[in-house]
Structures are given as C-alpha cells and as structure tokens.
Design a protein around this motif. Sequence first.
Motif, PDB file in Angstrom:
ATOM      1  N   GLN A  63     124.031  -5.016 -10.201  1.00 53.71           N
ATOM      2  CA  GLN A  63     123.752  -6.395 -10.187  1.00 53.71           C
ATOM      3  C   GLN A  63     122.250  -6.706  -9.511  1.00 53.71           C
ATOM      4  O   GLN A  63     121.643  -7.613  -9.844  1.00 53.71           O
ATOM      5  CB  GLN A  63     124.691  -7.283  -9.359  1.00 53.71           C
ATOM      6  N   THR A  65     119.095  -5.631  -9.462  1.00 55.81           N
ATOM      7  CA  THR A  65     117.620  -6.131 -10.073  1.00 55.81           C
ATOM      8  C   THR A  65     117.759  -7.534 -10.712  1.00 55.81           C
ATOM      9  O   THR A  65     116.787  -8.065 -10.803  1.00 55.81           O
ATOM     10  CB  THR A  65     116.951  -5.105 -10.744  1.00 55.81           C
ATOM     11  N   LEU A  66     119.113  -7.647 -11.198  1.00 60.68           N
ATOM     12  CA  LEU A  66     119.138  -8.767 -12.204  1.00 60.68           C
ATOM     13  C   LEU A  66     118.976 -10.029 -11.243  1.00 60.68           C
ATOM     14  O   LEU A  66     118.487 -11.176 -11.499  1.00 60.68           O
ATOM     15  CB  LEU A  66     120.588  -8.759 -12.720  1.00 60.68           C
ATOM     16  N   GLU A  69     115.675 -10.740  -9.883  1.00 56.38           N
ATOM     17  CA  GLU A  69     114.784 -11.166 -11.152  1.00 56.38           C
ATOM     18  C   GLU A  69     115.144 -12.677 -11.267  1.00 56.38           C
ATOM     19  O   GLU A  69     114.115 -13.502 -11.313  1.00 56.38           O
ATOM     20  CB  GLU A  69     115.000 -10.367 -12.655  1.00 56.38           C
TER      21      GLU A  69
ATOM     22  N   LYS B  80     115.435   2.409  -9.903  1.00 57.90           N
ATOM     23  CA  LYS B  80     115.389   0.895 -11.066  1.00 57.90           C
ATOM     24  C   LYS B  80     114.765  -0.010 -10.220  1.00 57.90           C
ATOM     25  O   LYS B  80     114.125  -0.786 -10.882  1.00 57.90           O
ATOM     26  CB  LYS B  80     116.986   0.898 -11.396  1.00 57.90           C
ATOM     27  N   THR B  81     114.813  -0.285  -9.084  1.00 52.75           N
ATOM     28  CA  THR B  81     113.992  -1.471  -8.565  1.00 52.75           C
ATOM     29  C   THR B  81     112.563  -1.077  -8.456  1.00 52.75           C
ATOM     30  O   THR B  81     111.630  -2.102  -8.854  1.00 52.75           O
ATOM     31  CB  THR B  81     114.451  -1.200  -7.037  1.00 52.75           C
ATOM     32  N   TRP B  84     111.557  -1.966 -12.263  1.00 50.92           N
ATOM     33  CA  TRP B  84     111.403  -3.203 -12.565  1.00 50.92           C
ATOM     34  C   TRP B  84     110.429  -3.963 -11.873  1.00 50.92           C
ATOM     35  O   TRP B  84     109.877  -4.621 -12.425  1.00 50.92           O
ATOM     36  CB  TRP B  84     113.034  -3.675 -12.200  1.00 50.92           C
ATOM     37  N   HIS B 208     117.740  -3.244 -16.035  1.00 50.63           N
ATOM     38  CA  HIS B 208     118.839  -3.902 -15.013  1.00 50.63           C
ATOM     39  C   HIS B 208     120.196  -3.051 -15.324  1.00 50.63           C
ATOM     40  O   HIS B 208     120.943  -2.879 -14.467  1.00 50.63           O
ATOM     41  CB  HIS B 208     118.954  -5.309 -15.591  1.00 50.63           C
TER      42      HIS B 208
END
Lengths: 351, 241
Positions: A63, A65-66, A69, B80-81, B84, B208
Amino acid sequence: MQENSSQTRELILAFESSCDETSVAVIENGEKILANVIASQINSQKRFGGVVPEVASRHHVEQITLCAEEAMTQAHVTYADLTAVAVTYGPGLVGALLIGVSAAKAIAFAHQLPLIPVNHMAGHVYAARLVKPLTYPLIALLVSGGHTELVYMRTAGQFEIIGDTRDDAAGEAFDKVGRVLGLAYPAGGKIDHLASQGQDSFHFPRAMIKEANYDFSFSGLKSAFINTVHNAQQRGEALSHADLAASFQASVIDVIVTKTLRAVKQYGVQQLIMAGGVAANSGLRDRFRQEIAQRDLELDFVVPPLRLCGDNGAMIGAAAHVLYAQGVRGDAHLNADPSLSFPYLAANTTK
Amino acid sequence: MLVLAIDTSNRALTVALASDQQLLGEITLNIKQTHSEGLMPAITYLFQAAKLKPAAIDRVAVAQGPGSYTGIRIAVTTAKTLAWTLNKELVGVSSLAVIASNVLSTQRLIVPVFDARRQAVFTGAYQWQQGHLVSVLSDRHIKLAAWLPELLATKQPLTFVGQTAVFSDTIRKMCGKQAKIAPEAANLPRGQQLAWLGQQAQPIANVHGFVPTYLRKTEAEATWLKNHPNNEGHEPYVEEI
C-alpha cells in the motif's frame, strides 16, 4: 520557526504504519489537512480475530507508495512544495513501522528534505490540533487497542505520562470480551451498540478506581466477565448480551472517566483531549460530557472526529509541525522503536 | 544506464552504483546491525562519494527475496519508493540469483541456499547459458532432505553456495562427489553482481504492485485458507477508508 523564510506555507508529507492502517497525509502549517489517505487492513485481519504482525507488514508494502501517490495528488502538491517528510517511528509493531520509516527515509533522501521522526502517541494528541488550537497545560487521554494512557502536557511538544494501564489496554479488553460474546473483530463498536440497549445489572469490579494514582487495569474485569458467562453456560442459563455489554462498558467508563477527571482537577488543566480508537465509543464520550456539565467544570473537552481518532497520517503531520519548529530531525540512520514511550512525570513534581 | 542496486535479504547488506561500463562503488557490510539503520546511510555515502544526485540514476535493482522477511521488506520498500518518487525504472532480481552469480563455472548446476530453519532451505538451481544466468529449477522453500534427491536426479555436477556451512555435512554425505561447496568468498551477496543482473532484467510495469518474493504464506494465512478455502468474502483485504 521556518528554515526558509520566503516559504509562505509549511507542507509536511506524513507517514503512519504502526499497526494495521497504512496512511499518508499532507498537512499545511500543522493545522490544515490537504490529504489524509488511509488504507485499512481490517478485512484481512478479521480472518484472524486480531492483527497478525507479519500479515500487517506484508499489506503495508503493498500500500505504501499507492497511499503516498494519492495523498500528493489529492493535495495538489509537488516535491518542490514540501517542507519536510514525517514518519511514525514507534511505538507499534516493528515490522509494520519499518515500512513507513523506509519509505519516508527514501523520499527524504531522494528530494533532500528534512526528516521528522514522530512518536505515534504524540500524533494521537495532536489529532486535536486539526480541530482547534491547544491550550497548555492540558491532559490527553489516549485510549486504543494498544494503549490506555493519561498524558500531561505543560507546553507544546512536551509529553509526560501520569497514568498507564498495568495490563490490557481498554480496546484490547473490548476485543477479548467481544470474542466471548461471539462478536467479530473489532468488537468495540458492536459492544457499544449492544450496551446502549442494556442495563448495568452485573456490577463488574471497578479496578483501581479509588487508588491514589492514575493507572488502569482491565484484565480483572475481563476475567470477571468471562467467569460470569462461563458459569451461566454451565448452569444452562442464557444471559442477556445487551446487559453483559452494558455492565462491561459501564465498568470501563466509570474507571476511565473518574480517574481522568480527578487528574484534570489535580493538575488544574483547562483542556482535555480524548483520542485513540476507543474514543469512538459513544458511551464514553457521552459520560464525559455529562460529568463535565454536571460538575460545572470549566473544561474544554476535545474529541477529534472518528477518522482522526483512529490511526492516520494527518495526526502525525500535525505533531511533526510542532517538532519541526523545535528542531527535531531524523537522519538516514533512523530506525523503528517498537517500545518508544513518553517519560513518566516524576511523582514529586505533581502540583 | 546508471543502476542503484540494493540487497538486504539476509545478514549482509550490499549496495552498489554501476553504469553499463563499470562499477562506480559498492558497499558490503556483514556485521550485526539492523538493515533499517544501515541501508540509507550506505546509499547516502555512495551518492556523496560518486558526486551524484539521487535523480541521476536510471534504474533501481533490488534483491526481492526470498530471505529474511523483514530484510526483503526493507530493501523492496526502499527500492520501490525511490523508483516511484524519482520516476525511475525498477527491477526485481531473485536474492538466490545474486548469490548464484558469484559462481562462475559454466559446467555445473549452481545451487544457492538460504537457511530457512527447521531443516528447510530457500533454494533453486541456476546455470550459465550464453553468458546469462538462467533459473533451471525455480526458487522454492523445501526441506533439504527432499531437495537433494531432486538435484541428484539431474545427474549434473552441483555447486552449492550461500549459507552452506550448517548443511555441508548433509550435502557431502548425500551427494558425494557430485557436489562441491563454493569457497567462503562466494557466499556473500555483492551489489556489483546485482547491478549487473539488474541491467539485463525487464523493468517492472507496475511499481506500486511490486512486493517481496516471500515464497511462504504466513502461518496465520495458511491455517485460515486450510479451514476456509473460499476465503468467505474477506477480499479485498485492504480498503481505503
């Protein structure tokens, strides 16, 4: 206060992942919520009748980075607009905390932003700042599935514990009693609802209500409740679930309200904040309001809206605003501290 | 292509910055320290030393597991952070492949192993084919006693690498001359190797959705699914509220 005086607004991107909610918020000047995205794992954790730490950690990775964002999009901000990144680093489940901490550190590094480590409990207190300004000194009652604490604040950003639970947290007692009544996790809301339809007829003990301290204990109440139900089962007698719930809740509320208001009087505070998941309990809210009115107390009782009472990033951003002004900074070494705690107020400094 | 490589799958921590042509730097630590404390300072130092800004990278390569659950989550979350937030490519590489790539023999089946406790291992089998490291027996969680016969049945010479120390007696006894154990120097993951493997892999389409490869369900979930095969309406597990 602000490192960059040309900046007209302070924007903090705040992460919270201490238990089973992944949340990211954008907070302006410590008081305005531009975004507060909360992803709840309740559907998943319901399967196990409580939060399984490894499952919680796994969901946070899915969850994080979702949520970030979505928070940035909802707030209509870019990284160039941000003043700092804040994150809960304890107390909580270590594996869960580490996801927020890792993500926040990565963003702070990537965009060369200051990092502000925040105590989760400070966040719960500062949820109230999103409702109205705080007036010091104040007392905060933090009641949730993991905590039952009375916190004294002389001034902004200073937290001292004056009372704590010796065993179970209040919310934990609700969940355990709920299991005995066959209610699905989390049981707090269901017990609250049942209690409103019943009478306090079982007269469960009011643990530590008269003791000259501000600590709590809920495990004796839980045992008394379980014994009552089991004894009735053995006799083949059916007890009213509404009366059981009402009796249990009355005991919890009596103790919490009595001791909290005694502390309010002793410390001479004019503002009382209640936060944490159990602050959603309508019986508890109502009783505080009644007692405050009946005793004619000049007390500003602040309970943040439900969404801000549970775990959320907005409250972390609100607390971070105060810490940022005080110069609190984390660096690349920041680690999770699952047993992070406020200091206890030394007994001899009480008024 | 400038790649940042990150591996915290087990006790060792390794990070590297590499371009197509050369390694710019690698930090490998094999000490008792939590990865949460060690990872970001190591990355920060690498960029400082190379006089590069974070946004200079084109890709983040991460060892995505199997391994320590907490370890692979720290690496994956960080990777991943970064990908992103900087809008860069992300690739996941098997943590077992990173170790396997330390063995250069083209004639043998390379068998990386991580101790999964209770006589079980995270493992797989790899082979160099035309200069590429290829997974020939997929990564898995298995009891060592069940894995060795499967490997012996391939009739190929085997080289074990990784956390081999606790298993070396069993391996020698059951595999005899068919097996070799790689020298100690090959047992540590190296950021340089991960960067190189990461340069060849396809980037992840959905950053994500990228998660560690645990290879095991949690005990709680395994028990639940055994008793509730249809999951009884608990999905979606996570919802925005």
